[in-house]
Scaffold this motif. Structure first.
Motif, mmCIF file in Angstrom:
data_model
loop_
_atom_site.group_PDB
_atom_site.id
_atom_site.type_symbol
_atom_site.label_atom_id
_atom_site.label_comp_id
_atom_site.label_asym_id
_atom_site.label_seq_id
_atom_site.Cartn_x
_atom_site.Cartn_y
_atom_site.Cartn_z
ATOM 1 N N LYS A 178 25.897 39.734 30.055
ATOM 2 C CA LYS A 178 26.903 39.877 29.227
ATOM 3 C C LYS A 178 26.658 41.442 28.830
ATOM 4 O O LYS A 178 27.568 42.012 28.452
ATOM 5 N N HIS A 179 25.530 41.888 28.591
ATOM 6 C CA HIS A 179 25.232 43.274 28.155
ATOM 7 C C HIS A 179 24.490 44.217 28.923
ATOM 8 O O HIS A 179 24.482 45.446 28.482
ATOM 9 N N SER B 108 13.519 38.557 29.199
ATOM 10 C CA SER B 108 14.684 38.014 30.060
ATOM 11 C C SER B 108 14.132 37.815 31.453
ATOM 12 O O SER B 108 14.683 36.747 32.168
ATOM 13 N N SER C 4 21.214 44.266 29.228
ATOM 14 C CA SER C 4 20.220 44.641 28.716
ATOM 15 C C SER C 4 19.303 43.765 29.250
ATOM 16 O O SER C 4 19.221 42.486 29.657
ATOM 17 N N GLU D 122 21.758 38.044 27.620
ATOM 18 C CA GLU D 122 21.721 39.590 27.423
ATOM 19 C C GLU D 122 21.748 40.423 28.510
ATOM 20 O O GLU D 122 22.219 41.338 28.601
ATOM 21 N N GLN D 123 21.327 39.897 29.459
ATOM 22 C CA GLN D 123 21.390 40.437 30.697
ATOM 23 C C GLN D 123 22.877 40.524 31.536
ATOM 24 O O GLN D 123 23.190 41.560 31.981
ATOM 25 N N VAL E 214 25.014 45.579 34.690
ATOM 26 C CA VAL E 214 24.970 43.886 34.394
ATOM 27 C C VAL E 214 24.654 43.625 35.877
ATOM 28 O O VAL E 214 25.535 43.575 36.823
ATOM 29 N N ASP F 17 19.278 32.412 23.169
ATOM 30 C CA ASP F 17 19.133 33.605 22.328
ATOM 31 C C ASP F 17 17.652 34.179 22.654
ATOM 32 O O ASP F 17 16.756 33.368 22.636
ATOM 33 N N HIS G 247 20.233 51.808 25.123
ATOM 34 C CA HIS G 247 21.645 51.755 25.849
ATOM 35 C C HIS G 247 21.851 50.448 26.909
ATOM 36 O O HIS G 247 20.701 50.206 27.604
ATOM 37 N N THR G 248 22.947 50.021 26.996
ATOM 38 C CA THR G 248 23.113 48.734 27.851
ATOM 39 C C THR G 248 23.281 49.543 29.232
ATOM 40 O O THR G 248 23.646 50.720 29.207
#
Length: 656
Positions: free
Chosen positions: A217-218, A225, A220, A214-215, A204, A281, A200-201
């Motif tokens: 925007k989502h 990271s 995560s 990823e951190q 932010v 990415d 689960h995200t």
């Protein structure tokens, strides 16, 4: 001194023996838990305030006390802030056994506030080290990687992701045994890595430019990271370029071309490591600290860069200006012998990266930085001809500069506290300054002689303005009032009352009829200058309103706020016309270009932006300073912009 722990108190310092705060009236706590005595504030953020304290049970040993004082509204936001604060305490308790992570001493609730007490790390952050010693060389980057990666490995093995790796959160500790360990601090946004969090995200959280896609925007976060943030930290220390500016300009596109910003060559080995850390990415990026360490051991062989690589590159080898700043056309310059000589002695920096546009300007013999203040530069003002610039500073002085020659003319001394604001009359004869000492001083600009001192405010003076007709001074103070004075006699004409918080900025309309004021109460008021009556009460900002400016035609008002926005208002109707968003930090400075078409803003992330009022578009931004920008001002011809910062410098920028 006893420090008031009320987060909203404007003047928290009180004399020993006091039982109630002299500013807010709150009952004072000499010692938290009858043990921890607050000495001074160390800083603060969205979720808490941090203090230096003494632990009486440990022979007055220094420690750090963090108070949960979230600057958020709403039950959900407050709950999240409390949750993060509690998680920080758990992370410190879990990880504090490591020598390079602060130890948690206590976690408790007192008088409805949560506190955690942790080990005080004596030393300086890598950001401070960068500012004092200059860019990191390759050898220091190798040392940083070897020192920090084992710490990250330890953290990740305990199923924790830090989520905020950056130079400000890395302290070079000065130990009595001579060791200078690198200590990782601030686990306030750390995330527990669990099966649930992988599926689960989350919220932010992170710093713009440092945190990976990823951190941000989502929500995560993974070990990879933190490794991206480590790569960005190395890039910042190598180049001096703040990544938040690159992020705001190019998103994550800049990491694909990070090499073009290097100020000097690096070895292929370091190039490969940084490139893998800086993958946009997550899949092609290093997945663990151990993986990076293994790569370092395999690749790391101290190399001597050939002489032709260590020498400064020739102009023909430099990337074109348009490749870095696409908005600006590239002009081919035939380098003179003097220019080549300057390059050889390191007198100029390259034509790209931080301040690249300014370096372009430097080729024509113009200096881009004014230095001389020993404290933060809080305010700037030009005379009408643009030949003289005045600057006010934390060092309790005002400096007068010959702007054409980029030379200091004189230093004005007389205030007993920090200089927060300066203004110059339109006739160029008078300078007015406001200070932490609660006074306003009027000076003869040409001679530097003090004419008079104006007393009447009971709080520090944060802003002053001189009416266009040269007859009045307006001053905004932390006593929540605005005072209007007769410039020639120094007599107080009127006091404007109505704000419920400190007045942080004042501005006068060109027709001498209106006065605008901005406050920590999150409102802007427009007053009739002659009667003192409120004409408009503007609400829209969600944070302190730090700065105001009125357009040359008197039709528009712009404001900058702690809510990370700039708003444009119709000064006649009070209608909000436009909001500029996208700031990564508080907006602390605003100025109108004399053409009335563009504005400049300065923010706490060190970035200066120029914005088009008609289109609502950002024209350009400068990675201006290594710290907060407190002042911006356009030259009267609109061709030059100056900015003043907490980093003690004044920087000069050509306006596109």
């Amino acid at each position: 001194m006893i420090y008031c722990l009320n987060p909203s108190c404007e003047k928290p310092q009180n004399p020993d023996g006091a039982h109630f705060c002299q500013s807010c009236g709150m009952e004072l706590i000499p010692q938290l838990r009858n043990r921890y005595r607050i000495i001074q504030p160390l800083g603060g953020g969205g979720f808490g305030r941090t203090f230096l304290a003494e632990d009486e049970d440990k022979l007055n040993e220094d420690c750090v006390v963090k108070q949960l004082a979230p600057q958020v509204q709403g039950t959900s936001a407050l709950h999240k802030a409390t949750e993060l604060f509690q998680e920080e305490a758990r992370r410190l308790q879990q990880l504090g056994e490591h020598r390079q992570i602060p130890t948690l001493y206590a976690y408790f609730r007192d008088d409805n506030y949560l506190y955690l007490v942790q080990q005080f790390i004596q030393g300086q952050t890598l950001r401070e080290e960068l500012r004092q010693q200059g860019l990191f060389g390759e050898e220091k980057i190798w040392e940083l990687l070897h020192e920090l990666l084992p710490v990250l490995k330890f953290v990740h093995e305990h199923q924790v992701i830090h989520r905020d790796i950056k130079p400000e959160n890395l302290i070079r500790r000065f130990s009595e045994d001579g060791r200078k360990d690198l200590v990782l601090i601030d686990f306030g946004v750390a995330k527990q890595l669990t099966v649930t969090s992988l599926d689960h995200t989350g919220t932010v959280i992170g710093s713009y430019g440092y945190a990976p896609m990823e951190q941000m925007k989502h929500g995560s976060a993974y070990p990879a990271s933190d490794l991206f943030s480590l790569g960005v930290t190395c890039f910042h220390l190598l180049t001096g370029i703040h990544p938040s500016g690159l992020y705001m300009e190019h998103g994550y596109g800049w990491v694909m071309n990070w090499r073009q910003f290097l100020k000097s060559p690096i070895s292929p080995k370091l190039d490969q490591v940084l490139d893998k850390l800086l993958q946009k990415d997550i899949e092609p990026r290093y997945q663990s600290a151990d993986e990076v360490l293994q790569d370092l051991h395999q690749k790391r062989q101290l190399e001597v860069i050939p002489p032709d690589m260590s020498a400064t590159r020739s102009p023909s080898q430099l990337p074109s200006l348009s490749s870095v700043f696409p908005r600006f056309p590239t002009t081919v310059i035939q380098p003179s012998s003097q220019w080549k000589k300057s390059l050889l002695i390191g007198g100029l920096i390259t034509l790209f990266g931080l301040g690249g546009l300014v370096s372009y300007w430097q080729l024509f013999g113009k200096t881009s930085v004014l230095t001389g203040h020993s404290g933060e530069v809080n305010s700037l003002a030009f005379n009408l001809k643009g030949t003289t610039l005045a600057s006010g500073s934390d060092d309790k002085t005002i400096k007068i500069w010959n702007f054409n020659r980029r030379k200091e003319i004189r230093t004005l001394k007389g205030h007993k506290g920090i200089i927060y604001c300066v203004a110059i009359s339109r006739n160029g004869q008078t300078l007015v300054s406001g200070s932490q000492d609660n006074t306003i001083k009027v000076w003869n600009l040409k001679t530097g002689q003090e004419i008079r001192t104006l007393k009447g405010h009971s709080g520090l003076i944060n802003s002053v303005a001189i009416s266009p007709d040269g007859e009045k001074i307006a001053s905004g103070s932390y006593d929540n009032t605005i005072k209007v004075w007769n410039l020639k006699t120094g007599q107080e004409i009127r006091t404007f009352e109505g704000h419920t918080g400190a007045v942080l900025s004042v501005a006068m309309s060109p027709d001498n009829h209106k006065l605008a004021s901005a406050s920590a109460d999150r409102t802007i008021k427009v007053w009739n200058l002659n009667t003192g009556k409120v004409i408009l009460n503007l609400k829209g900002h969600e944070g302190d309103v730090n700065a105001l400016a009125i357009s040359p035609n008197g039709q528009l008002l712009v404001s900058g706020s702690d809510d990370k926005t700039v708003q444009v208002w119709d000064l006649n109707t009070g209608r909000e016309i436009r909001t500029f968003e996208g700031y990564a930090a508080d907006v602390s400075a605003i100025a109108f270009n004399p053409d009335g078409e563009t504005i400049a803003s300065g923010s706490d992330d060190g970035i200066v932006k120029i914005l088009n009022l008609s289109t609502g578009q950002e024209i350009t931004s400068f990675n201006a300073h290594t710290s907060e920008v407190f002042a911006v001002a356009f030259s009267p011809d609109g061709k030059t912009l100056v900015s003043g910062s907490k980093d003690k410098t004044i920087k000069i920028w050509p306006v596109p």
